[in-house]
Design an enzyme around this catalytic site. Structure first.
Site, PDB file in Angstrom:
ATOM      1  N   ARG A 172       0.842  -1.192   0.000  1.00 52.37           N
ATOM      2  CA  ARG A 172       0.000   0.000   0.000  1.00 52.37           C
ATOM      3  C   ARG A 172       0.879   1.244   0.000  1.00 52.37           C
ATOM      4  NH1 ARG A 172      -3.966  -0.111   4.795  1.00 52.37           N
ATOM      5  NH2 ARG A 172      -5.042  -1.697   3.560  1.00 52.37           N
TER       6      ARG A 172
ATOM      7  N   ARG B  16      -1.862   6.559   9.592  1.00 49.51           N
ATOM      8  CA  ARG B  16      -1.912   6.185   8.176  1.00 49.51           C
ATOM      9  C   ARG B  16      -1.850   7.407   7.276  1.00 49.51           C
ATOM     10  NH1 ARG B  16      -4.148   1.071   7.785  1.00 49.51           N
ATOM     11  NH2 ARG B  16      -3.575  -0.116   9.631  1.00 49.51           N
TER      12      ARG B  16
ATOM     13  N   LYS C 235      -6.199   7.110  12.078  1.00 49.43           N
ATOM     14  CA  LYS C 235      -6.534   7.665  10.772  1.00 49.43           C
ATOM     15  C   LYS C 235      -6.970   9.124  10.838  1.00 49.43           C
ATOM     16  CE  LYS C 235      -7.730   3.163   8.930  1.00 49.43           C
ATOM     17  NZ  LYS C 235      -8.809   2.312   8.374  1.00 49.43           N
TER      18      LYS C 235
ATOM     19  N   CYS D 255     -15.290  -3.483  -0.718  1.00 48.53           N
ATOM     20  CA  CYS D 255     -13.896  -3.661  -0.310  1.00 48.53           C
ATOM     21  C   CYS D 255     -13.289  -4.766  -1.174  1.00 48.53           C
ATOM     22  CB  CYS D 255     -13.829  -4.053   1.151  1.00 48.53           C
ATOM     23  SG  CYS D 255     -14.391  -5.740   1.416  1.00 48.53           S
TER      24      CYS D 255
ATOM     25  N   CYS E 207     -16.204  -8.666   5.393  1.00 47.21           N
ATOM     26  CA  CYS E 207     -16.171  -9.060   6.799  1.00 47.21           C
ATOM     27  C   CYS E 207     -16.557  -7.853   7.629  1.00 47.21           C
ATOM     28  CB  CYS E 207     -14.781  -9.581   7.173  1.00 47.21           C
ATOM     29  SG  CYS E 207     -13.616  -8.289   7.635  1.00 47.21           S
TER      30      CYS E 207
ATOM     31  N   CYS F  56      -7.655 -10.826   0.398  1.00 51.95           N
ATOM     32  CA  CYS F  56      -7.734 -10.420   1.792  1.00 51.95           C
ATOM     33  C   CYS F  56      -7.808 -11.616   2.729  1.00 51.95           C
ATOM     34  CB  CYS F  56      -8.948  -9.543   2.037  1.00 51.95           C
ATOM     35  SG  CYS F  56      -9.072  -9.088   3.772  1.00 51.95           S
TER      36      CYS F  56
ATOM     37  N   LYS G 223      -3.962   1.182  14.696  1.00 47.64           N
ATOM     38  CA  LYS G 223      -3.918   2.139  13.585  1.00 47.64           C
ATOM     39  C   LYS G 223      -4.604   3.444  13.971  1.00 47.64           C
ATOM     40  CE  LYS G 223      -6.280  -0.647  10.844  1.00 47.64           C
ATOM     41  NZ  LYS G 223      -7.271  -1.282   9.917  1.00 47.64           N
TER      42      LYS G 223
ATOM     43  N   CYS H 101     -14.108  -2.117   5.705  1.00 49.84           N
ATOM     44  CA  CYS H 101     -13.185  -1.302   4.909  1.00 49.84           C
ATOM     45  C   CYS H 101     -13.888  -0.440   3.873  1.00 49.84           C
ATOM     46  CB  CYS H 101     -12.161  -2.196   4.234  1.00 49.84           C
ATOM     47  SG  CYS H 101     -11.142  -3.057   5.431  1.00 49.84           S
TER      48      CYS H 101
END
Ligand code: SRM
Ligand code: FAD
Ligand code: FMN
Ligand code: SF4
Lengths: 598, 571
Positions: free
Chosen positions: B88, B157, B222, B436, B481, B442, B220, B485
């Site tokens: 990424r 991020r 953001k 996503c 899931c 994934c 994480k 995302c």
């Protein structure tokens, strides 16, 4: 005696009539062979899976097997083990992913904890175990006891299905249920706890040593005939799969035969002989090209033969030989062929033979009125083919595994396949029965001393016997270090038995492994290059008394590796090439440097 | 409330052995080096042999994955899973120069399975990357001044920024700000340079991570900048969001929102999506101080015992919004002013051509689920070769060919037409749908998403047609899931995967991302999904009020109860 009065009570008059008719239709050797065949069959039906009696320990041993993806089942498994040990029980926890199914024979009490995924499937890591236990190769489990704790989520259609499957299957296989299965929903703690308690109590309160039941199941096969090249054993194929990944330039296959009831035994390093037959399609084409008839009967060496059967079972009908060339030159009187017969044309001759199968010659130089007798007299008898055994009886009782790279090529615009490898690749699905025997190879053997280190070098299918070596050494608990050099074309698709080597590297059975993939980068890397990189260590191992093995391609691999070995010795021992050559030669005469190349 | 009056047993103040295993792992990683360099040399596996390195590589923007379509097949073949990596890129504000585009394109063709993926956070992902191709790609990116540092991992991020041309008065200014903040919060360790560029390790007395320290953040983090009226970045889904406020003199400052996040876990009521809370206004010059302070609070008080509850949103709900706000103000050395009025109209993209006061033109090209396949790569490569402006990646996974001069418009149009990409032909419903990645790459996917969306959309479109709603903009977001995302919990129609072919269905989200939706059916298949939607949309068609959005309607009509707060999401 006439066939109206059957001898003994065992056969009905009708059965006896059939036997009688069959008998009169068979040659002596066929009768002999069949007697062995039936002996084998009869024996197979009375199963003999258990590997013999095991010493019965003071307390029954408990194995907690879990299948888990997000860790719940594994946690519970450990918890169970802890409380079991607390009450003085002998108990081991194993992930289904790492479980060596061959251990099943030795198990006593199996406690299974498994969750469910997808469409009632087991957790990814447990898939292998499930396939084995639910598959045809699953052993009988009489005398063993089990209990299942199923984890799941009741909002799913297939609630705790994986656990239910195991519970069902273990019962089918004859194991005795210790306590009823418990299905746990997302809030599994309490239910799991009570299941655990139930088991601990049951096991804890049990009295003294119980005799091991496995011994009862034990029975040895005693076939009435020795199977060998002349009387091969009709072995059922129990597995036949391509073991190269998508997009591979190869189509290498892993094939397993059942030797159950054959009485055949082999050692790692031996090869399996397979009595192949020709592709019926090719037989038909050839007979057609000869404008003969499949059902023509003719006399050969005092026996009556049917043409199609003879060409299918008895003769090589693809690769042409000089003998056939002479025969066809005589019949056809074709100049081209006549020319090729001349001594000074040997070069052209072999090129011609290499690029023309018999059918190609027959087509290109047509001949009127060929006789079956004449034709087959020019053919070579069909030879069995050998395949290095890729398994050890110690690890896979009653089985013979081989690794086959099908021979494929085009001639005159038609795709051609090797007789045996083509048969194995295209016409040997599960349950196909093929005649096999064991070809001993005393010159390719593990060291007698289990402590002796070994270096194994192989490319492509040449790695097959090393799988047998490692299986054997693992079961024997051999302490000697094992080092494998393997070469193929592409890492992603052609790393034969990759997952198995990785497991062996993890548990130390395999001490080192170096790989060379020739088509992953622009510069071609082969095993001998990797050997050069490890020059110092290889020599050190040899000085330690290591045995070194080379298996696979005779044309290139063997000589290249041989010379590399000499270079390594010269470099590391700082001697001239002479001395180095002697060093290597003496390795050979001491049987410490063994080769199995083809 | 003062710090010692509440529970600190789960945060940075504790010794490692009292915290989760990942904390020890990070601490022992020598600032993200681990044994990655050695692992890259292992020839026996296409994976990274050390579990820890797999985790550490996320901080380098790299995820180990395997082709899940091939798992069973390869197990039978006695081969290890088809290991591969996702890389990424860190691309603040989603802005990318044509030269950079061409490099990305070249690398994707050479090492990335001839595909690039535009993400919901405005950047690129490479998929299908083999271990040996990691360095070539990362060095290739370096050549064009791009990197992948902290594109994943327990750190801050890539920073998002509105790209919708509708809101472009201050776009340049705010985009620059986003870039500035992104560069400011990026980890400072040299590990990345050493491992991927082969730089020598230089001894230094300076602390290697002055802000993060040895264990970085609990999870994480953001950050995003939004420019009303567009909420394309879904500012309420950010841990820290800045909403640009302008006045007659231009950009004046930002309303600050904190504690947004989507991630949740099925059957774990303690986890839930949460919309960021508005805590006040700050002037432009305070932005960096504010970001530092907010991240510091999360660094010091975030839950380091249980990763499932380690996101900032839970820190806020556990400690209390007011206390958190005060703590931030103390560290920032300034008080938040009262929030300024603002309003959002949509979190979607404006397709086709849009022009801005500066005389520039911007063409938004619809990219289905952000997937640039061979065909789209070709198209955009041709454009990148002639384009003199920039490319902007949208949070809806689309591409804006931005800063086009009047005279260049025909060229761009011609190239798009030539390749048959005309966004205006895409039905509104499709334009507002996000999926996503999910299968096959994934590792966390439980059901299909990107690959299944088109099939499902087609079936829903038939329902829309039947009810005469074909031109109605409705947001639908699907995730494979519950991690969310695609930000499914703020969509008017949300779907999250449970198992192959099975999804949870959510309704009632706000059209411009201002309200969470709620689950109406759990773990159901396609037939049931279509049935529920058919009924709801049927009623919407006849009972709706003028201009009423579907999400608002489902609540007014009592089809679903409004979710007023994240922690009430699961009740
Ligand atoms: C590519 C992308 C989806 C897309 O289709 O665009 C994506 C893809 C993945 N996300 Fe995500 N996430 C993406 C945006 C999001 C968003 C949306 C956003 O940030 O606005 C969210 C919800 C907001 C939030 O963070 O709560 C999101 C919440 C997650 C989570 C849940 C986090 C949580 O707090 O529970 C995970 C799993 C985790 O972190 O444990 C995750 C993990 C993942 C991973 C890396 C799976 C993994 O950890 O192994 C996925 C890689 C799949 C693949 O093969 O590419 N991703 N992920 C988006 C990349 C954004 C970027 O450029 O950085
Ligand atoms: C001790 C030993 C162990 C072995 N172990 C293995 C093993 O583990 N795995 C394995 O796969 N094999 C192994 N082999 C080789 C195997 O025995 C067979 O030789 C091989 O499978 C080919 O047999 P076939 O009947 O399929 O092909 P055949 O019908 O015998 O055809 C082979 C012939 O085809 C012809 N041919 C091949 N390619 C071309 C071409 N391009 N153009 C024209 N003609 C061509 C050549 O004449 C060649 O001799 C082993 C051999 C030995 C001796
Ligand atoms: C993707 C997914 C699919 C699942 N499918 C099922 C199912 O089909 N049936 C079921 O009973 N439970 C199902 N479950 C629930 C799990 O079996 C349950 O969470 C279990 O406790 C997991 O145990 P583990 O952590 O040992 O894997 C599923 C869970 C997930 C995450
Ligand atoms: S939502 Fe789940 S399935 Fe989809 S990309 Fe994120 S982690 Fe993967």
């Amino acid at each position: 005696m006439t066939h109206h009065t059957p001898p003994g009570p065992t056969l009905t008059p009708d059965q006896w009539r059939l036997v009688h008719e069959l008998g009169s239709a068979l040659s002596a050797s066929q009768k002999h062979w069949l007697s062995g065949y039936f002996a084998g069959l009869g024996d197979r039906s009375s199963h003999s899976t258990a590997p013999g009696p095991l010493p019965s320990p003071p307390v029954r041993t408990i194995t907690v097997l879990y299948g888990s993806e997000t860790g719940n089942a594994s946690e519970l498994a450990r918890a169970l083990a802890t409380s079991a040990r607390a009450t003085g029980l002998v108990c081991e926890v194993v992930d289904m992913a790492d479980y060596k199914t061959r251990r099943l024979a030795g198990e006593e009490d199996l406690l299974l904890i498994v969750s469910t995924y997808g469409e009632g499937d087991p957790p990814q890591p447990a898939t292998g175990f499930f396939e084995y236990i639910e598959g045809r190769k699953a052993p009988k489990l009489d005398g063993k006891r089990f209990a299942v704790l199923a984890l799941g989520d009741s909002t799913y259609e297939f609630y705790c299905e994986a656990g239910k499957r195991l519970d069902r299957r273990f019962e089918e296989l004859g194991a005795e249920r210790l306590v009823p299965r418990v299905d746990c929903d997302i809030d599994y703690e309490e239910a799991a706890e009570s299941w655990t308690q139930a088991i601990i109590e049951q096991l804890g309160t049990e009295a003294a040593p119980t005799m091991i039941a496995a011994a009862a199941a034990h029975s040895t096969a005693s076939p009435t005939v020795i199977h060998d090249k002349r009387y091969p054993f009709p072995a059922p194929v129990i597995e036949n799969i391509a073991i190269v990944g998508r997009g591979s330039s190869k189509e290498t296959r892993h094939i397993e035969f059942s030797l159950e009831g054959s009485g055949l035994v082999y050692e790692p390093g031996d090869a399996l002989g397979i009595t192949a037959t020709n592709d019926p399609a090719i037989v038909a084409t050839l007979i057609d090209a000869l404008s003969l008839h499949a059902d023509t009967e003719f006399e050969h060496k005092g026996k009556a033969l049917r043409l199609d059967e003879a060409l299918t079972h008895r003769f090589e009908i693809t690769a042409a030989t000089p003998r056939f060339l002479d025969y066809w030159a005589m019949l056809s009187e074709a100049d081209t062929l006549r020319q090729l017969q001349q001594d000074d044309r040997s070069g052209d001759r072999s090129v011609f033979l290499h690029t023309h199968h018999i059918v190609d010659i027959v087509r290109r130089f047509p001949v009127e009125a060929v006789t079956p007798q004449g034709f087959v007299s020019a053919l070579r008898p069909l030879q069995p083919r050998l395949y290095s055994l890729a398994s050890s009886l110690a690890a896979a009782p009653d089985e013979a595994h081989v690794t086959v790279a099908p021979v494929r090529y085009d001639l005159h615009g038609d795709p051609r396949s090797g007789v045996a490898s083509g048969l194995l690749a295209d016409r040997a699905d599960r349950d196909t029965v093929l005649p096999v025997y064991v070809q001993n190879n005393p010159h390719f053997r593990l060291p007698v001393n289990d402590e002796t280190p070994i270096i194994m070098i192989g490319a492509g299918t040449g790695v097959a016997p090393y799988r047998a070596f490692l299986q054997e050494r693992e079961v024997r608990g051999a302490g000697g270090w094992n080092w494998l050099f393997f070469g193929e074309r592409n890492f992603r698709t052609d790393f034969l038995y990759q997952a198995e080597w990785q497991t062996w590297l993890k548990d130390g059975t395999l001490r080192r492994m170096d790989v060379a993939f020739s088509r992953d980068s622009n510069e071609k890397i082969y095993v001998q290059h990797r050997m050069k990189e490890q020059s110092r260590d290889i020599f050190a191992w040899l000085e330690e008394g290591a045995h070194i093995y080379v298996c696979g391609d005779a044309a290139n691999l063997a000589p290249d590796v041989h010379n590399t070995l000499i270079d390594i010795v010269a470099a590391e021992a700082r001697t001239g090439r002479e001395a180095a050559t002697d060093y290597v030669r003496s390795l050979q005469s001491d049987h410490r440097y063994q080769r199995d190349v083809y | 409330m003062t710090t010692d009056t509440f529970d600190r047993s789960r945060d940075l103040s504790q010794p490692l052995d009292r915290l989760g295993p990942d904390e020890t792992m990070k601490d022992g990683s020598d600032f993200l080096r681990g044994s990655i360099a050695q692992g890259l040399l292992d020839r026996i596996t296409g994976a990274m042999p050390s579990e820890n390195d797999v985790k550490l590589m996320k901080f380098h923007g790299i995820y180990q994955q395997d082709d899940r379509d091939l798992r069973d097949e390869r197990r039978h073949q006695k081969l290890e899973p088809a290991y591969q990596f996702m890389i990424r890129v860190r691309l603040p504000g989603g802005v990318c120069a044509p030269a950079q585009w061409l490099k990305l394109d070249e690398l994707a063709r050479a090492h990335g399975g001839e595909t690039l993926r535009i993400t919901t956070r405005q950047t690129f992902q490479f998929h299908w990357v083999l271990k040996d191709s990691l360095r070539p790609i990362i060095q290739g990116l370096h050549d064009t001044l791009l990197d992948t540092v902290a594109a994943c991992g327990d750190d801050s991020r890539g920073v998002m920024c509105t790209v919708d041309p509708q809101s472009s008065q201050f776009h340049a200014e705010v985009a620059a700000m986003a870039k500035h903040v992104s560069d400011h919060v990026i980890p400072k360790t040299r590990a990345y340079h050493e491992i991927w560029y082969g730089d020598e390790r230089v001894a230094s007395s300076e602390p290697e991570e002055p802000f993060y320290g040895r264990t970085y953040l609990p999870r994480k983090f953001k950050i995003g900048f939004a420019l009303p009226p567009s909420n394309d970045i879904d500012v309420y889904a950010q841990d820290l969001g800045f909403i640009a406020i302008g006045g007659p003199e231009g950009l004046e400052g930002f309303n600050v929102v904190i504690g947004g996040g989507m991630g949740r876990t099925d059957q774990a009521p303690a986890t839930y999506p949460r919309l960021a809370s508005l805590i006040g206004f700050i002037p432009v010059e305070k932005v960096v101080a504010c970001a530092d302070s907010v991240m510091a609070v999360q660094r010091d008080y975030g839950d380091r015992k249980d990763r499932q509850r380690a996101r900032f949103k839970y820190t806020i709900d556990d400690k209390g919004l007011d206390w958190i706000k005060t703590e931030i103000e103390q560290r920032m050395g300034a008080f938040f002013e009262a929030a300024r009025p603002f309003s959002f109209t949509s979190n979607g993209d404006s397709y086709g051509w849009n022009s801005t006061p500066d005389g520039c033109h911007h063409r938004t090209v619809f990219i289905r689920s952000g997937r640039l396949d061979r065909k789209l790569l070709d198209t955009l490569r041709d454009i990148a070769r002639v384009h003199r402006g920039t490319f902007r990646l949208t949070p809806n996974q689309n591409v804006i060919i931005a800063g086009v001069q009047e005279e260049e418009r025909p060229t761009i149009d011609a190239l798009l037409a030539e390749h048959g990409h005309d966004a205006d032909t895409v039905a509104p419903f499709r334009r507002n749908a996000i999926a996503c990645v999910a299968l096959p790459t994934c590792g966390l996917a439980m059901a299909e998403s990107e690959r299944y969306l088109p099939t499902l959309l087609e079936k829903i479109e038939r329902i829309l047609d039947r009810h005469g709603l074909a031109d109605e903009p409705i947001t639908l977001r699907m995730s494979g899931c519950p991690n969310g995302c695609s930000r499914p919990y703020i969509a008017e129609i949300g779907l999250t995967g449970r198992a192959p072919g099975k999804y949870n269905l959510y309704l009632g989200g706000g059209f411009h991302g201002e309200r969470l939706n709620r689950m109406v059916r759990e773990n159901i298949g396609e037939a049931a999904i279509l049935e529920v939607l058919d009924q709801a949309l049927g009623r919407f068609a006849v009972e709706r009020e003028a201009g009423e959005h579907f999400g608002d309607f489902t609540i007014r009509a009592g089809i679903v109860r409004e979710v007023t707060e994240g922690r009430l999401f699961n009740e």
